[in-house]
Design an enzyme around this catalytic site. Structure first.
Site: not given
Ligand code: NAD
Length: 256
Positions: A13, A156, A163, A192, A194, A196
């Site tokens: 990820g 969302y 989720k 946060i 990012t 995504a």
């Molecule tokens: P990010 O974009 O840095 O990470 C998301 C990752 O998912 C990326 O590395 C992307 O390559 C990967 N991904 C998407 N489709 C894919 C696939 N088909 N195969 C393999 N990898 C795939 O963003 P992030 O915010 O760091 O997200 C990481 C996790 O944290 C996610 O599950 C997100 O839902 C969760 N999250 C994020 C937040 C926030 O506010 N950023 C809050 C709570 C939870």
């Protein structure tokens, strides 16, 4: 004392240096762990490889989690290089842009399947392969979730449903793998900025709203998630499994 000295872990990820997975990886590296990284496609390889190499990683592999063959290949490589695995970090989510903008009721069958496949089922698939490499090693699995699984967060949408399935999977996986000593947990992080999260309509307002309303009166960062991940993946959390731990400056406790 280095809490993860001699431990081997796989990080799924990382997209860039803002990724939550990268915040986690840096903390685990500082704690002495050896890390393997995967990236989703050639474009992201250009970002992920230099980051992984910076912290001495030797295993950097492609893995699109919709492709069983790529998943299999990653774990075969890890078996060859390390002979086993101590922990897995799953920080992967995806939904079509329109499904994070239009009303939830408009979600297409295809959009629903895609979001649930990448964001929820992938944890099950990765855990199955990882568990086989964790035999006899007190393994730990960690995934990332968000409060949109528990309450309605406008826009969302299908990701909240994904989720919810992810969090339920954490509990079922914890039950399946518990007898082997493998623990499975999730961190429910506050918003946060990012790659995504930039795909969620109105994300800026989410940041503003949560910093105003959270008991700690601020947002959180990748390092804070990383430190909680270190706790959950280490022996410090040896009796913690099936848990969803909020790292959100306390936002989730608020009623009004
Ligand atoms: P990010 O974009 O840095 O990470 C998301 C990752 O998912 C990326 O590395 C992307 O390559 C990967 N991904 C998407 N489709 C894919 C696939 N088909 N195969 C393999 N990898 C795939 O963003 P992030 O915010 O760091 O997200 C990481 C996790 O944290 C996610 O599950 C997100 O839902 C969760 N999250 C994020 C937040 C926030 O506010 N950023 C809050 C709570 C939870």
């Amino acid at each position: 004392m280095k809490m993860l000295k001699g431990k081997k872990g796989a990080i799924f990820g990382v997209a860039n240096d803002k990724s939550i997975a990268w915040g986690i990886a840096q903390m685990l590296h500082e704690a002495g762990a050896d890390l393997a990284f995967t990236y989703a496609g050639e474009i992201l390889e250009k970002r992920v490889r230099p980051l992984a190499e910076k912290i001495g990683s030797k295993i950097i592999l492609p893995c699109d989690v919709t492709k069983d063959e790529e998943i299999k290949q990653v774990f075969q490589n890890i078996r060859q290089e390390w002979g086993g695995l101590d922990f897995l970090v799953h920080a992967i989510a995806y939904a079509n842009k329109e499904d994070l903008t239009n009303p939830y009721i408009e979600t297409s069958r295809e959009g629903f399947h895609l979001a649930l496949d990448i964001s929820s089922y992938s944890l099950v698939a990765l855990s199955r392969h990882a568990a086989a490499l964790m035999e006899g090693r007190q393994g730990a699995i960690l995934t990332m979730t968000y409060m949109g699984s528990e309450r309605v967060i406008p826009n969302y949408n299908v990701m909240g449903v994904a989720k919810a399935a992810l969090e339920a999977s954490v509990k079922y996986l914890a039950y399946d793998l518990g007898p082997k000593g493998t623990r499975v947990n999730a961190i429910s992080a506050g918003p946060i900025r990012t790659l995504a999260s930039s795909g969620i309509s109105g994300f800026k307002e989410m940041l503003h709203f949560s910093s105003e309303r959270a008991p700690l009166k601020r947002n959180i960062d990748q390092d804070e998630v990383g430190r909680t991940a270190l706790y959950l993946l280490s022996d410090m959390a040896s009796a913690v499994t099936g848990e969803v731990l909020h790292v959100d400056a306390g936002y989730n406790i608020m009623g009004m």
